[in-house]
Design a protein around this motif. Structure first.
Motif, PDB file in Angstrom:
ATOM      1  N   ALA A  31      56.818  51.158  78.320  1.00 50.96           N
ATOM      2  CA  ALA A  31      57.192  50.750  76.972  1.00 50.96           C
ATOM      3  C   ALA A  31      56.022  51.023  76.042  1.00 50.96           C
ATOM      4  N   VAL A  32      56.289  51.079  74.750  1.00 52.25           N
ATOM      5  CA  VAL A  32      55.228  51.245  73.760  1.00 52.25           C
ATOM      6  C   VAL A  32      54.382  49.975  73.744  1.00 52.25           C
ATOM      7  N   ARG A  33      53.068  50.111  73.565  1.00 48.43           N
ATOM      8  CA  ARG A  33      52.170  48.958  73.682  1.00 48.43           C
ATOM      9  C   ARG A  33      52.445  47.877  72.644  1.00 48.43           C
ATOM     10  N   SER A  34      53.118  48.219  71.559  1.00 47.86           N
ATOM     11  CA  SER A  34      53.491  47.208  70.569  1.00 47.86           C
ATOM     12  C   SER A  34      54.514  46.221  71.116  1.00 47.86           C
ATOM     13  N   GLY A  35      55.112  46.545  72.258  1.00 44.89           N
ATOM     14  CA  GLY A  35      56.175  45.714  72.816  1.00 44.89           C
ATOM     15  C   GLY A  35      57.559  46.188  72.442  1.00 44.89           C
ATOM     16  N   ARG A  36      57.633  47.312  71.719  1.00 41.34           N
ATOM     17  CA  ARG A  36      58.937  47.872  71.374  1.00 41.34           C
ATOM     18  C   ARG A  36      59.582  48.478  72.604  1.00 41.34           C
TER      19      ARG A  36
END
Length: 395
Positions: free
Chosen positions: A368-373
């Protein structure tokens, strides 16, 4: 001749490269924003296949298109954007050019803004799609951010949003996600859209609506509500539409840029510069994707079939949102994840930290993208339980 350092990898496409290199057979890719069916495939829609069959039989030339693309597409795209009964349909104030994807439409819009109003600042939401800033800055424009998402409540920061938009200068440009906000999945209500429209009209800034996911929120008609609220104020605006998601035409690179201006003469003059930007950029768009969309939208039978398939895709995503929420609750996670069900479209901020994202990747093969998206559309009945187990473990 030149001395350049290695450019950083794209945060999303680079993640996909890492996923492909991972040898684990049970890995899960929630990063790249493409729709997946229940089998984990990105399918070709039946309506699209039928349209391609028609094109194969009827196509007589591979000659260049004109600068603005498929001749039938503008009227059909405008009807999809605005609705079949909107009074602006057929109005010379409205101009549309086919573009190579929604990204291409945004870049043409950026080039046009840079020429028409070189001092404009382009405002994007915090957060926004990872490529927005790069597109506008590559055209020589300055970007700024307005408040949008409240991570503490997993909802819209309406007060911050409206306050920041009140501070945008006249003649600046504000990028608004038409529906299914990427990356948060959080959309304004109809009432909030009306407030945004009021501010735009009072302050004199131009909306640029990035309309990448029509049909993936509440439905084709409901998803245009924000755009229609803006148009009630007779605003001049730009709409960058993508057909990649709602037609499943990712690699055909098909989108459209629509300009709506105050009067026919102003629209004609502005559109002439949009055409100059296209000519200097890619000259004319590729034909196949535009022909598919025009064929589907121009046939009542194929249009109905497409809408049925799009509804099924939207409902599958909603089912996975419910499954993820219930799956985490069933594992005793001490946090309320019901906000995932109230979000729209393919994406969600899942409420996990960058460190937890790193653990998901290293320990469980969940990317997943590190932003949590996360891309909810990549969740399937097969990977739902392992995904819930992994998230519960890192929480």
């Amino acid at each position: 001749m030149y001395h350049l350092n290695l450019a950083p990898a794209d945060p999303i496409l680079g993640l996909n490269d890492a996923f492909n290199a991972d040898p684990r057979s049970d890995k899960i890719n929630l990063g790249v924003g493409v729709y997946k069916d229940a089998m984990g495939r990105t399918p070709i829609m039946t309506a699209v296949k039928a349209a391609e069959g028609i094109l194969l039989n009827d196509e007589t030339t591979k000659s260049y298109l004109g600068i603005t693309g498929n001749a039938a597409l503008p009227a059909l795209a405008q009807a999809l954007l605005l609705g079949n009964d909107h009074p602006l349909l057929g109005n010379p104030r409205v101009k549309t050019a086919q573009a190579p994807g929604g990204t291409g439409a945004l870049r043409v819009a950026a080039d046009f803004i840079a020429k028409a109003n070189p001092g404009a600042t382009v405002w994007v939401s915090n957060p926004t799609w990872a490529n927005h800033n790069a597109i506008f800055e590559a055209a020589g424009l300055t970007t700024a951010v307005y408040r949008y998402y409240d991570a503490s409540t997993q909802s819209l920061d309406e007060a911050g949003l409206l306050e920041d938009l009140q501070g945008v200068a006249a003649n600046d440009v504000v990028v608004l996600h038409g529906c299914c906000h990427n990356p948060s999945g959080v959309d304004p209500s109809a009432q909030t859209w009306a407030k945004i429209a009021d501010i735009a009209a009072n302050k004199g800034w131009m909306p640029l609506v990035d309309f990448a996911y029509q049909g993936f929120g509440a439905g084709i008609d409901a998803d245009r509500q924000g755009l229609l609220e803006l148009l009630k104020k007779d605003l001049s605006l730009l709409v960058a539409a993508s057909f990649s998601k709602n037609f499943g035409l990712y690699n055909e690179r098909i989108g459209a840029l629509t300009l709506i201006d105050q009067d026919a003469a102003t629209a004609e003059a502005a559109f002439s510069h949009i055409k100059l930007s296209i000519r200097a950029n890619y000259s004319n768009p590729p034909a196949h994707g535009g022909a598919i969309v025009a064929t589907v939208l121009g046939s009542s039978e194929l249009r109905n079939q497409w809408e049925t398939e799009l509804t099924q895709m939207r409902e599958r995503i909603a089912d996975m949102r419910t499954g993820l929420t219930q799956g985490l609750a069933a594992r005793g996670v001490d946090r309320d994840f019901s906000f995932i069900q109230s979000q729209n479209g393919m994406f969600s901020f899942a409420g996990i930290s960058p460190e937890q994202v790193d653990r998901l990747r290293s320990e469980f093969g969940v990317y997943a993208v590190r932003s949590g998206r996360i891309n909810v559309a990549a969740i399937t009945p097969t990977n739902l339980d392992p995904l819930c187990d992994a998230i519960a473990a890192v929480l």
